[in-house]
Design a protein around this motif. Structure first.
Motif, PDB file in Angstrom:
ATOM      1  N   GLY A 263       0.769  -1.281  -0.110  1.00 47.26           N
ATOM      2  CA  GLY A 263      -0.071  -0.081  -0.197  1.00 47.26           C
ATOM      3  C   GLY A 263       0.737   1.246  -0.097  1.00 47.26           C
ATOM      4  N   PHE A 264       2.197   1.136  -0.244  1.00 45.85           N
ATOM      5  CA  PHE A 264       3.083   2.306  -0.143  1.00 45.85           C
ATOM      6  C   PHE A 264       2.890   3.021  -1.355  1.00 45.85           C
ATOM      7  N   ARG A 265       2.523   4.475  -1.315  1.00 44.81           N
ATOM      8  CA  ARG A 265       2.253   5.406  -2.388  1.00 44.81           C
ATOM      9  C   ARG A 265       3.926   5.509  -3.264  1.00 44.81           C
ATOM     10  N   ILE A 266       3.860   5.091  -4.346  1.00 43.26           N
ATOM     11  CA  ILE A 266       5.130   4.996  -5.020  1.00 43.26           C
ATOM     12  C   ILE A 266       5.611   6.499  -5.185  1.00 43.26           C
ATOM     13  N   ALA A 267       4.900   7.464  -5.414  1.00 42.39           N
ATOM     14  CA  ALA A 267       5.480   8.685  -5.858  1.00 42.39           C
ATOM     15  C   ALA A 267       6.054   9.533  -4.465  1.00 42.39           C
ATOM     16  N   ASP A 268       5.925   8.944  -3.574  1.00 38.29           N
ATOM     17  CA  ASP A 268       6.425   9.356  -2.230  1.00 38.29           C
ATOM     18  C   ASP A 268       7.822   8.727  -1.905  1.00 38.29           C
ATOM     19  N   PHE A 269       8.383   7.910  -2.791  1.00 35.09           N
ATOM     20  CA  PHE A 269       9.486   7.399  -2.598  1.00 35.09           C
ATOM     21  C   PHE A 269      10.800   8.066  -2.602  1.00 35.09           C
ATOM     22  N   GLN A 270      11.351   7.818  -1.696  1.00 34.64           N
ATOM     23  CA  GLN A 270      12.677   8.793  -1.739  1.00 34.64           C
ATOM     24  C   GLN A 270      14.017   7.585  -1.693  1.00 34.64           C
ATOM     25  N   LEU A 271      14.774   7.511  -2.504  1.00 37.54           N
ATOM     26  CA  LEU A 271      16.069   6.655  -2.283  1.00 37.54           C
ATOM     27  C   LEU A 271      16.921   7.311  -1.224  1.00 37.54           C
ATOM     28  N   PRO A 272      17.272   6.283  -0.211  1.00 35.18           N
ATOM     29  CA  PRO A 272      18.075   6.812   0.839  1.00 35.18           C
ATOM     30  C   PRO A 272      19.493   6.626   0.266  1.00 35.18           C
ATOM     31  N   MET A 273      20.392   7.470   0.902  1.00 34.84           N
ATOM     32  CA  MET A 273      21.899   7.458   0.645  1.00 34.84           C
ATOM     33  C   MET A 273      21.987   7.752  -0.855  1.00 34.84           C
ATOM     34  N   VAL A 274      21.282   8.537  -1.525  1.00 39.54           N
ATOM     35  CA  VAL A 274      21.478   8.978  -2.912  1.00 39.54           C
ATOM     36  C   VAL A 274      22.929   9.543  -3.271  1.00 39.54           C
ATOM     37  N   ASP A 275      23.608  10.266  -2.201  1.00 37.06           N
ATOM     38  CA  ASP A 275      24.793  10.710  -2.537  1.00 37.06           C
ATOM     39  C   ASP A 275      25.967   9.662  -2.518  1.00 37.06           C
ATOM     40  N   GLU A 276      25.725   8.623  -1.614  1.00 36.40           N
ATOM     41  CA  GLU A 276      26.643   7.426  -1.409  1.00 36.40           C
ATOM     42  C   GLU A 276      26.356   6.592  -2.737  1.00 36.40           C
ATOM     43  N   VAL A 277      25.013   6.493  -3.333  1.00 38.50           N
ATOM     44  CA  VAL A 277      24.795   5.587  -4.481  1.00 38.50           C
ATOM     45  C   VAL A 277      25.629   6.259  -5.635  1.00 38.50           C
ATOM     46  N   LYS A 278      25.667   7.492  -5.801  1.00 36.46           N
ATOM     47  CA  LYS A 278      26.543   8.214  -7.062  1.00 36.46           C
ATOM     48  C   LYS A 278      27.738   7.833  -6.757  1.00 36.46           C
ATOM     49  N   THR A 279      28.478   8.168  -5.534  1.00 38.32           N
ATOM     50  CA  THR A 279      29.824   7.853  -5.395  1.00 38.32           C
ATOM     51  C   THR A 279      30.375   6.453  -5.653  1.00 38.32           C
ATOM     52  N   PHE A 280      29.337   5.576  -5.580  1.00 38.15           N
ATOM     53  CA  PHE A 280      29.601   4.151  -5.515  1.00 38.15           C
ATOM     54  C   PHE A 280      29.535   3.662  -6.935  1.00 38.15           C
ATOM     55  N   VAL A 281      28.608   4.340  -7.806  1.00 36.01           N
ATOM     56  CA  VAL A 281      28.427   3.923  -9.158  1.00 36.01           C
ATOM     57  C   VAL A 281      29.913   4.464  -9.995  1.00 36.01           C
ATOM     58  N   ASP A 282      30.494   5.726  -9.403  1.00 38.48           N
ATOM     59  CA  ASP A 282      31.657   6.216  -9.844  1.00 38.48           C
ATOM     60  C   ASP A 282      32.878   5.059  -9.654  1.00 38.48           C
ATOM     61  N   GLN A 283      32.796   4.619  -8.607  1.00 36.77           N
ATOM     62  CA  GLN A 283      34.020   3.658  -8.262  1.00 36.77           C
ATOM     63  C   GLN A 283      33.722   2.190  -8.968  1.00 36.77           C
ATOM     64  N   VAL A 284      32.601   1.646  -9.005  1.00 29.28           N
ATOM     65  CA  VAL A 284      32.232   0.420  -9.882  1.00 29.28           C
ATOM     66  C   VAL A 284      32.674   0.710 -11.420  1.00 29.28           C
ATOM     67  N   ALA A 285      32.310   2.012 -11.762  1.00 32.52           N
ATOM     68  CA  ALA A 285      32.506   2.249 -13.385  1.00 32.52           C
ATOM     69  C   ALA A 285      33.948   2.318 -13.797  1.00 32.52           C
ATOM     70  N   ARG A 286      34.874   2.347 -12.772  1.00 32.14           N
ATOM     71  CA  ARG A 286      36.284   2.468 -12.990  1.00 32.14           C
ATOM     72  C   ARG A 286      36.883   1.055 -13.094  1.00 32.14           C
ATOM     73  N   VAL A 287      36.164   0.049 -12.459  1.00 27.26           N
ATOM     74  CA  VAL A 287      36.812  -1.250 -12.675  1.00 27.26           C
ATOM     75  C   VAL A 287      37.241  -1.935 -13.835  1.00 27.26           C
ATOM     76  N   VAL A 288      36.211  -1.611 -14.562  1.00 27.04           N
ATOM     77  CA  VAL A 288      36.449  -2.235 -16.149  1.00 27.04           C
ATOM     78  C   VAL A 288      36.394  -0.916 -17.059  1.00 27.04           C
ATOM     79  N   PRO A 289      37.281  -0.275 -17.320  1.00 26.84           N
ATOM     80  CA  PRO A 289      37.032   0.970 -17.885  1.00 26.84           C
ATOM     81  C   PRO A 289      36.813   0.994 -19.562  1.00 26.84           C
ATOM     82  N   GLN A 290      37.168  -0.458 -19.920  1.00 25.75           N
ATOM     83  CA  GLN A 290      36.801  -0.719 -21.267  1.00 25.75           C
ATOM     84  C   GLN A 290      35.263  -1.111 -21.517  1.00 25.75           C
ATOM     85  N   VAL A 291      34.579  -1.076 -20.639  1.00 26.22           N
ATOM     86  CA  VAL A 291      33.098  -1.334 -20.707  1.00 26.22           C
ATOM     87  C   VAL A 291      32.618   0.055 -20.204  1.00 26.22           C
TER      88      VAL A 291
END
Length: 340
Positions: A263-291
């Motif tokens: 019954g959770f209203r989807i439009a109310d959803f807020q992803l927690p730790m969004v800044d940490e997620v963006k930093t994390f994506v930058d880290q994993v994107a550098r592991v195999v830079p050829q992809v």
């Protein structure tokens, strides 16, 4: 910023392949669906779908999913589509390294530091190790090395196993050779669907120096082992701050203002730790830079983001105008980052 474009030859090759596989009946059925939803004339939609596919790089399902029947030319031009995404994958994901993403065992080995959970490989003669791992975890997820859309993913409870040799043998026979610890998700995700680990799809492009986040979508499950649509899941797009842009939807004309189970209203959803997620994506994107062009599936846990998998064929998640009221997509962000 690269300015390489996509090239005419790959596009023509893709269009030729699409023309050979075209299912006219399927196109008509999709057109009827759009006609009923938007009050448009079916033959006109069929003609428009074929034109968009042939000259605008718009997949038939893209046309339906992103409500092209109600968008004007300028609005349509803002949407990323699967044919364009496929061309980006072919151009920017080195074939020599794609197997590291395609094979889940290889992926876990390369990205082990970012999984932040235990995992093991089922092999002949290691039934005792499988039993010890499963009993220690209580519940485990098994995966076939190659699969997509959640296929080949299963969940087992140690308490349900009576014969561990048979369990081990069955895993080998079915090809479920990767076993992983179950991820414990953040309470904000569990509040929407506690029975499924709900992943965040972050599509990103690494240009060799900087990681560009192109789109973020939050997927929600229905209590099954996977949040993919094949298991009844759906998604909502997130804005740059990680907030839902509207209700949830899927590719089967289902719209969810509320999660059907919680019954959770989807439009109310807020992803927690969004800044940490963006930093994390930058880290994993550098592991195999050829992809360079990858759709990363991430789960936010109480301790921070963890990696589920990376998809070198990133696919497309986009805004649905009839659900959100927003009539633009993410393609300008792709263009700015990649330069096509």
């Amino acid at each position: 910023m690269p300015q390489n474009g996509l090239g005419l030859t790959p596009r023509l090759r893709y269009l030729a392949a699409r023309a050979r596989r075209i299912d006219v009946g399927s196109v008509v059925e999709r057109a009827k669906e759009a006609s009923e939803q938007h009050g448009k004339w079916t033959p006109a939609i069929v003609a428009d779908m074929l034109w968009q596919a042939g000259f605008r790089n718009v997949g038939f399902q893209d046309y339906i999913d992103f409500d092209f029947a109600i968008l004007n030319r300028d609005e349509r031009a803002t949407y990323m589509t699967h044919p364009v995404s496929n061309q980006l994958s072919q151009r920017y994901d080195d074939p020599a390294f794609r197997h590291l993403f395609h094979d889940k065992v290889a992926f876990d080995r390369v990205f082990s530091d970012y999984l932040k959970r235990e995992w093991m490989v089922v092999e002949a003669g290691n039934a005792d190790e499988v039993r010890a791992f499963t009993e220690r975890q209580g519940t485990v997820v098994t995966k076939e090395p190659v699969g997509q859309a959640g296929t080949g993913v299963h969940r087992y409870h140690a308490a349900d196993v009576d014969d561990w040799d048979a369990f081990h043998r069955g895993l080998l026979q079915r090809g479920e050779i990767l076993i992983e610890e179950v991820i414990v998700q953040h309470e904000d995700l569990a509040a929407v669907c506690p029975g499924t680990v709900n992943t965040t799809r972050v599509t990103a492009f690494f240009d060799g120096e900087q990681t560009h986040i192109l789109a973020m979508a939050q997927k929600f499950g229905r209590g099954a082992v996977s949040d993919q649509m094949t298991f009844g899941g759906f998604y909502t797009m997130l804005d740059e701050n990680g907030h839902a842009m509207g209700a949830g939807y899927d590719s089967h004309a289902n719209v969810h203002e509320l999660h059907p189970d919680s019954g959770f209203r989807i439009a109310d959803f807020q992803l927690p730790m969004v800044d940490e997620v963006k930093t994390f994506v930058d880290q994993v994107a550098r592991v195999v830079p050829q992809v360079q062009y990858v759709g990363w599936d991430i789960v936010v846990t109480p301790e921070g983001p963890v990696l589920v998998e990376g998809n070198w064929g990133a696919g497309v998640y986009e805004n649905k105008p009839s659900v959100t009221g927003i009539r633009t997509g993410n393609k300008p962000r792709y263009r700015q980052a990649i330069g096509f």
